[in-house]
Motif scaffolding. Structure first.
Motif, PDB file in Angstrom:
ATOM      1  N   LYS A  71       1.879   3.583  -2.939  1.00 43.40           N
ATOM      2  CA  LYS A  71       0.801   5.425  -3.259  1.00 43.40           C
ATOM      3  C   LYS A  71       1.853   6.799  -2.733  1.00 43.40           C
ATOM      4  O   LYS A  71       1.034   7.514  -3.399  1.00 43.40           O
ATOM      5  N   THR A  90      -6.010   9.570  -6.087  1.00 38.83           N
ATOM      6  CA  THR A  90      -7.422  10.608  -6.809  1.00 38.83           C
ATOM      7  C   THR A  90      -6.233  11.541  -7.430  1.00 38.83           C
ATOM      8  O   THR A  90      -5.041  11.387  -6.922  1.00 38.83           O
ATOM      9  N   PHE A  92      -5.056  13.930  -4.734  1.00 41.32           N
ATOM     10  CA  PHE A  92      -4.056  12.664  -3.629  1.00 41.32           C
ATOM     11  C   PHE A  92      -1.869  13.186  -4.246  1.00 41.32           C
ATOM     12  O   PHE A  92      -1.640  13.619  -3.464  1.00 41.32           O
ATOM     13  N   LYS A 134      -4.820   1.464  -6.348  1.00 34.63           N
ATOM     14  CA  LYS A 134      -5.853   2.084  -5.617  1.00 34.63           C
ATOM     15  C   LYS A 134      -6.199   2.745  -5.050  1.00 34.63           C
ATOM     16  O   LYS A 134      -4.928   2.862  -4.195  1.00 34.63           O
ATOM     17  N   GLY A 135      -6.516   4.029  -5.031  1.00 38.63           N
ATOM     18  CA  GLY A 135      -6.828   4.566  -3.776  1.00 38.63           C
ATOM     19  C   GLY A 135      -6.583   5.959  -3.903  1.00 38.63           C
ATOM     20  O   GLY A 135      -5.975   7.164  -3.257  1.00 38.63           O
ATOM     21  N   ASN A 173       0.092  -1.238  -0.344  1.00 44.10           N
ATOM     22  CA  ASN A 173       0.151  -0.080  -0.017  1.00 44.10           C
ATOM     23  C   ASN A 173       0.670   1.562  -0.151  1.00 44.10           C
ATOM     24  O   ASN A 173       0.165   2.360  -0.194  1.00 44.10           O
TER      25      ASN A 173
END
Length: 315
Positions: free
Chosen positions: A263, A286, A289, A283-284, A260
């Motif tokens: 990112k 944007t 972000f 995933k996660g 994770n």
């Protein structure tokens, strides 16, 4: 005003070096090579593009019905079918390679060459001053050190923008002369998150260039930091090139293993086009972000550079 004069001085020093003119020559060569490849490998676009698009939809539908086709492949096929159908419904021709704007679209895909040039310039603009022994002369002027370093970095960004604009204008001129504007589409169609979007092809070019320029800002800041820390342009160039061209692969591999933290790495956030004309691979993530992550890393990179430069003794 003092910073502007320093930037002008840095530009003059850069323009006197053969390296920049070699870079310009290589950009021209890349455009010519792209033209040759396009002429050799791209067939003339069909006279009836609608008929061709309808045939592609029919063939893709057959592929969708076949067993054993991976889900990822089916998703890509489905997206292409939606784009083709949208073009037919709204009478928007594809961006063919053998048209002026289609050629520009192909050429801007080679802008990674400019990123390589900017890495080299960023890594050497500070370290070579130390290597040549001219840094002491630069700092003897009644100018604050941070202004000297800022002018060097802004000079890099200014020339990065010039090279990008030069590439785009050259591609447009060559494409217009060789292919003309017959059957040229001025609309760009793409699929994002299952929804078809339509925009001006010039907006597409601008957003692609802006995204790539932001990536250059970040990789230049990283090369700048390494060069300032170690006074070694070879190390800065090697690390920056590795991160720029292998970073996305590393990020994808780590994401596959469910890491994770991937990112939060800056090099997986530099491609903002993944939010504009696609979807993030991790995933996660944007666009908000990614912008925050890039700002944090930028502050770190430049902060380390300025602190190191301010405190370092110059022999």
């Amino acid at each position: 005003m003092q910073v502007l004069r320093l930037i002008q001085n840095e530009n003059m020093k850069l323009y006197k070096r053969k390296m920049l003119w070699i870079m310009l020559a290589l950009i021209v060569a890349s455009v010519i090579l792209t033209l040759v490849i396009t002429l050799k490998t791209s067939d003339s676009h069909p006279d009836n593009w609608k008929q061709t698009a309808q045939q592609e939809i029919t063939e893709n539908q057959k592929l969708m019905n076949q067993k054993g086709v991976p889900k990822a492949a089916k998703d890509q096929i489905a997206a292409q079918m939606k784009v083709d159908q949208y073009r037919l419904d709204h009478n928007i021709a594809p961006l063919f390679d053998d048209t002026a704007l289609g050629f520009v679209d192909n050429v801007i895909g080679t802008s990674g060459l400019i990123t390589l040039f900017i890495i080299i310039i960023s890594a050497s603009i500070v370290s070579q001053e130390y290597a040549w022994g001219t840094m002491k002369l630069v700092l003897m002027r009644p100018v604050q050190r941070w202004k000297v370093l800022l002018s060097k970095y802004l000079s890099v960004l200014f020339n990065a923008l010039l090279l990008l604009v030069f590439l785009g204008i050259l591609a447009f001129i060559v494409g217009a002369i060789v292919f003309g504007f017959k059957d040229t589409s001025f609309q760009y169609v793409y699929e994002r998150n299952g929804i078809i979007h339509q925009t001006s092809v010039f907006t597409h070019f601008f957003l692609f260039g802006l995204s790539h320029y932001i990536g250059m800002i970040m990789i230049a800041a990283f090369a700048f930091m390494v060069s300032t820390l170690f006074k070694n342009n070879a190390l800065a160039i090697a690390l920056s090139i590795f991160i720029e061209f292998a970073g996305s692969i590393i990020g994808s591999v780590l994401a596959m293993f469910g890491k994770n933290y991937v990112k939060y790495l800056f090099f997986v956030n530099t491609d903002l086009m993944q939010y504009i004309e696609g979807s993030p691979s991790i995933k996660g993530m944007t666009i908000g972000f990614s912008i925050i992550i890039l700002l944090v890393y930028f502050i770190i990179f430049m902060g380390v550079s300025f602190l190191t430069f301010e405190k370092r003794d110059v022999a």
